[in-house]
Design a protein around this motif. Structure first.
Motif, mmCIF file in Angstrom:
data_model
loop_
_atom_site.group_PDB
_atom_site.id
_atom_site.type_symbol
_atom_site.label_atom_id
_atom_site.label_comp_id
_atom_site.label_asym_id
_atom_site.label_seq_id
_atom_site.Cartn_x
_atom_site.Cartn_y
_atom_site.Cartn_z
ATOM 1 N N ALA A 1 0.845 -1.201 0.000
ATOM 2 C CA ALA A 1 0.000 0.000 0.000
ATOM 3 C C ALA A 1 0.875 1.245 0.000
ATOM 4 O O ALA A 1 0.638 2.210 -0.740
ATOM 5 C CB ALA A 1 -0.916 -0.012 1.220
ATOM 6 N N ILE B 1 -6.327 2.790 -3.537
ATOM 7 C CA ILE B 1 -5.855 1.568 -2.883
ATOM 8 C C ILE B 1 -6.846 1.114 -1.814
ATOM 9 O O ILE B 1 -7.236 1.896 -0.950
ATOM 10 C CB ILE B 1 -4.471 1.816 -2.238
ATOM 11 N N SER C 1 -4.129 9.706 -3.687
ATOM 12 C CA SER C 1 -4.661 8.346 -3.773
ATOM 13 C C SER C 1 -5.740 8.217 -2.708
ATOM 14 O O SER C 1 -5.560 8.675 -1.590
ATOM 15 C CB SER C 1 -3.542 7.324 -3.486
#
Ligand code: TXD
Length: 319
Positions: free
Chosen positions: A19, A30, A58
């Motif tokens: 991750a 993610i 993200s």
């Protein structure tokens, strides 16, 4: 265009590192998944809080329900148990096979179009079982081992020759671990094959054999040092390289545990061979000519993987 979605199934030592690396490389959104409550959520939040510091965008989330992986483009599977000192990779088979059945069902239901990279050990048998449990196309399910094993080999060679790791290429075949087959004649420094480097006096055959054996024992060496688990930085970096080659259609030529349907004389098994990874997943398996010694070592590796698959069938006859 929507961002890529990367699902990490297993949020332990490798899952968390995956991750972090995927975030740092801004590879997409993610989702960390695990059966442990709190672990995926906590690691997702912690990495999300590092994003402003590092400067990457993200959406990170943690989940304990497979619905969270809906529509993932890539699934990287580390779910299961890792080794403790004194345990072999094969000792993990019984427990991890049951985990692969659950993971396969989850992927089949929620991410049937994903490119699936399996890391869970014993790798060559687990990736084979995961493909069958998930029912995904064989070219979309692959095992990560060879990139790690060749990374270890490259590191030891770069140390031996005192050259940059960037100029060392290593070629490994076969199962992950003790029966791995490093090919010295296709491993090079800047294109100079290792046997030539021996002739040039850069090293000796004995030292080379030592390095090859240390590569085979690479996992056990780390387990004995850490005592609480197995390697996770290099395994995670290796899987990320494979995921990147898929997501960016880079067509990298990488050693992977890929499904063989007759190549190298092997049918219906996953074994470490050189592959091209692009947007189609495993786009090509590269078949090289092996000499007698290499063929014997490769066949030995295939036999040990076949034994593991038989052990799986004994536990799960529906495989
Ligand atoms: O090169 C390779 N392929 C190997 C693979 C390199 C290093 C480690 N290798 C194997 O990866 C290792 O032997 C393990 O089988 C896996 C994962 O290693 P990791 O170090 O990440 O193990 P952890 O830290 O124990 O994490 C495993 C996580 C943990 O958080 C569990 O709660 C979770 O898996 N887990 C599950 N998640 C989902 N579903 C189920 N059933 C489950 N069971 C455990």
């Amino acid at each position: 265009m929507a961002r890529n979605k990367i699902a990490l199934i297993g949020s332990g030592m490798i899952g968390g590192t995956l991750a972090h690396l995927a975030g740092l490389k801004e590879m997409g959104d993610i989702v960390l998944f695990d059966i442990a409550e709190g672990t995926p959520q906590g690691k997702a939040l912690d990495i999300a809080e590092s994003a402003p510091v590092e400067g990457f965008d993200s959406r990170l989330s943690g989940a304990n329900d497979y619905s969270a992986i809906e529509g993932a483009d890539v699934c990287i599977v580390t779910a299961g148990v890792a080794r403790k000192p004194g345990m072999s990779r094969d000792d993990l088979l019984g427990i991890n096979l049951k985990v692969m059945e659950q993971v396969g069902a989850g992927i089949k239901k929620y991410a049937p179009n994903a490119f699936v990279i399996c890391i869970t050990n014993p790798l060559d048998a687990m990736v084979w079982a995961l493909q069958k449990f998930s029912g995904l196309p064989k070219n979309k399910v692959v095992g990560m081992a060879g990139v790690l094993d060749s990374g270890r080999f490259q590191h030891f060679l770069a140390e031996e020759f005192n050259v940059s790791v960037e100029d060392v290429t290593a070629f490994v075949l076969g199962g992950h671990g003790d029966t791995m087959v490093p090919l010295a004649r296709y491993s090079t420094v800047a294109g100079i094959p290792l046997p030539d480097l021996v002739k040039m006096g850069w090293t000796s055959k004995e030292k080379l054999e030592e390095i090859i054996q240390r590569t085979r024992d690479g996992g056990a060496e780390i387990v004995s040092l850490l005592k609480t688990g197995s390697a996770y930085y290099a395994p995670a970096a290796s899987a990320i390289l494979m995921a990147e080659s898929y997501l960016k259609d880079k067509k990298r030529v990488l050693p992977c545990a890929a499904y063989l349907s007759g190549q190298y004389g092997v049918k219906d098994m996953y074994v470490g061979v050189p592959c091209v990874i692009g947007e189609g997943g495993i786009e090509r398996v590269i078949e090289i000519e092996l000499n007698k010694t290499e063929q014997k070592a490769f066949d030995n590796s295939v036999a040990s993987v076949a034994g593991l698959c038989e052990a799986c069938i004994a536990i799960a006859p529906n495989l």
